[in-house]
Design an enzyme around this catalytic site. Structure first.
Site, short mmCIF file in Angstrom:
data_model
loop_
_atom_site.label_atom_id
_atom_site.label_comp_id
_atom_site.label_asym_id
_atom_site.label_seq_id
_atom_site.Cartn_x
_atom_site.Cartn_y
_atom_site.Cartn_z
CE LYS A 13 -37.02 36.88 7.82
NZ LYS A 13 -36.55 37.00 9.02
NE ARG A 88 -34.97 30.79 7.71
CZ ARG A 88 -36.09 31.19 7.89
NH1 ARG A 88 -37.01 31.58 7.79
NH2 ARG A 88 -35.69 30.61 9.61
NE ARG A 127 -39.11 36.07 17.53
CZ ARG A 127 -38.85 36.19 16.51
NH1 ARG A 127 -39.22 36.62 15.16
NH2 ARG A 127 -38.52 34.64 16.61
NE ARG A 160 -40.64 31.62 16.82
CZ ARG A 160 -39.85 31.65 15.21
NH1 ARG A 160 -40.13 32.58 14.60
NH2 ARG A 160 -39.06 30.70 14.83
NE ARG A 171 -34.68 30.80 14.48
CZ ARG A 171 -35.05 32.12 15.42
NH1 ARG A 171 -34.93 32.11 16.97
NH2 ARG A 171 -35.90 32.62 14.92
P1 AMP Z 1 -38.77 31.93 11.15
O1 AMP Z 1 -40.24 31.77 11.98
O2 AMP Z 1 -38.50 31.63 9.95
O3 AMP Z 1 -37.77 31.78 12.40
O4 AMP Z 1 -38.13 29.88 11.00
C1 AMP Z 1 -38.47 29.07 11.92
C2 AMP Z 1 -37.92 27.83 11.94
O5 AMP Z 1 -38.90 26.78 10.69
C3 AMP Z 1 -37.11 27.85 11.36
O6 AMP Z 1 -35.49 27.51 12.16
C4 AMP Z 1 -36.14 26.03 10.49
O7 AMP Z 1 -36.43 25.27 11.51
C5 AMP Z 1 -37.60 26.47 9.90
N1 AMP Z 1 -38.13 26.84 8.72
C6 AMP Z 1 -38.48 28.49 8.19
N2 AMP Z 1 -38.02 28.51 6.74
C7 AMP Z 1 -37.59 27.58 6.00
C8 AMP Z 1 -36.45 27.63 5.41
N3 AMP Z 1 -37.03 28.56 4.34
N4 AMP Z 1 -35.82 26.85 4.68
C9 AMP Z 1 -35.35 25.32 5.73
N5 AMP Z 1 -35.95 25.54 6.98
C10 AMP Z 1 -37.18 26.43 7.61
#
Ligand code: AMP
Length: 216
Positions: A13, A88, A127, A160, A171
């Site tokens: 994404k 999400r 990554r 990360r 995740r």
């Molecule tokens: P991402 O960068 O999208 O993989 O998000 C990293 C982390 O941020 C996730 O594992 C969640 O802990 C938190 N997070 C990001 N977006 C959301 C969302 N829409 N709802 C809840 N937690 C989120």
């Protein structure tokens, strides 16, 4: 134009947004990037969300939805938007629809980037992300021109902390349980377009753009 990019962690994404930004004039709102910024700046939001992010769990809906809706509300009415990482789960999707209901805005399309579990794991383990502009790289598939530095802004690249194997597993489980049901939600409401996210960034990017043309 309001677009949602839907897909598992590692589906591409963030990479596709970087590609789209070059081709379409869209404001990128990534909930994960906003949370990471808050962590980095040690704000109240960062302190509130740290433990969830470290575990690979979802941040509570009321915190996340409020943050994203505030960002949307702050935009001028002219900008197209691509949402990445939000919604999400079902409550977030419904809250978003409710917030847009009655406004001149609506979700034009949801692009679901489909990638096999093997490819997801491989992508996440290699990554690297720019600390400054968040553009992702992969040490084998899409390495930066200069090791450790972002091609776009020269920022430092880092891995990360939630990309370690244990947290990645968590995740992906959270994705299957909470986020994957959104595929049906958006199919039912006639807004989903599925795209094959494997292969090169350019090829997947062309498929994403073709999908956007279809939902436009
Ligand atoms: P991402 O960068 O999208 O993989 O998000 C990293 C982390 O941020 C996730 O594992 C969640 O802990 C938190 N997070 C990001 N977006 C959301 C969302 N829409 N709802 C809840 N937690 C989120």
């Amino acid at each position: 134009m309001y677009i949602i990019l839907l897909g598992a962690p590692g589906a591409g994404k963030g990479t596709q947004v970087a590609y789209l930004a070059q081709n379409l004039n869209l404001v990128h709102i990534a909930s994960g990037d906003l949370f990471r910024q808050a962590l980095e700046q040690d704000t109240e939001l960062g302190r509130q969300t740290r433990s969830y992010m470290e575990k690979g769990a979802l941040v509570p809906d009321e915190v996340t939805t409020k943050m994203v809706l505030e960002h949307l509300a702050a935009l001028d009415g002219e900008s197209g938007v691509v949402l990445d990482g939000f919604p999400r789960n079902l409550p977030q999707a419904e809250a978003l629809d409710k917030a847009l209901d009655g406004s001149s805005r609506a979700i034009d399309g949801v692009v679901f980037i489909k990638v096999s579990p093997e490819v997801l794991l491989r992508r996440l383990s290699g990554r690297w992300i720019c600390r400054n502009c968040q553009v992702p790289y992969h040490e084998v598939d899409s390495p930066p021109r200069v090791k450790g530095r972002c091609d776009r802004c020269g920022g430092e690249l880092y891995q990360r902390p939630d990309d370690i194997a244990e947290t990645v597993k968590k995740r992906l489980k959270v994705y299957s349980a909470e986020t994957a049901p959104l595929i049906d939600y958006y199919i039912r409401t006639g807004r989903l377009v599925e795209v094959d996210g494997e292969g090169s960034v350019e090829d997947a990017g062309k498929r994403v753009i073709a999908a956007l043309e279809r939902v436009r």
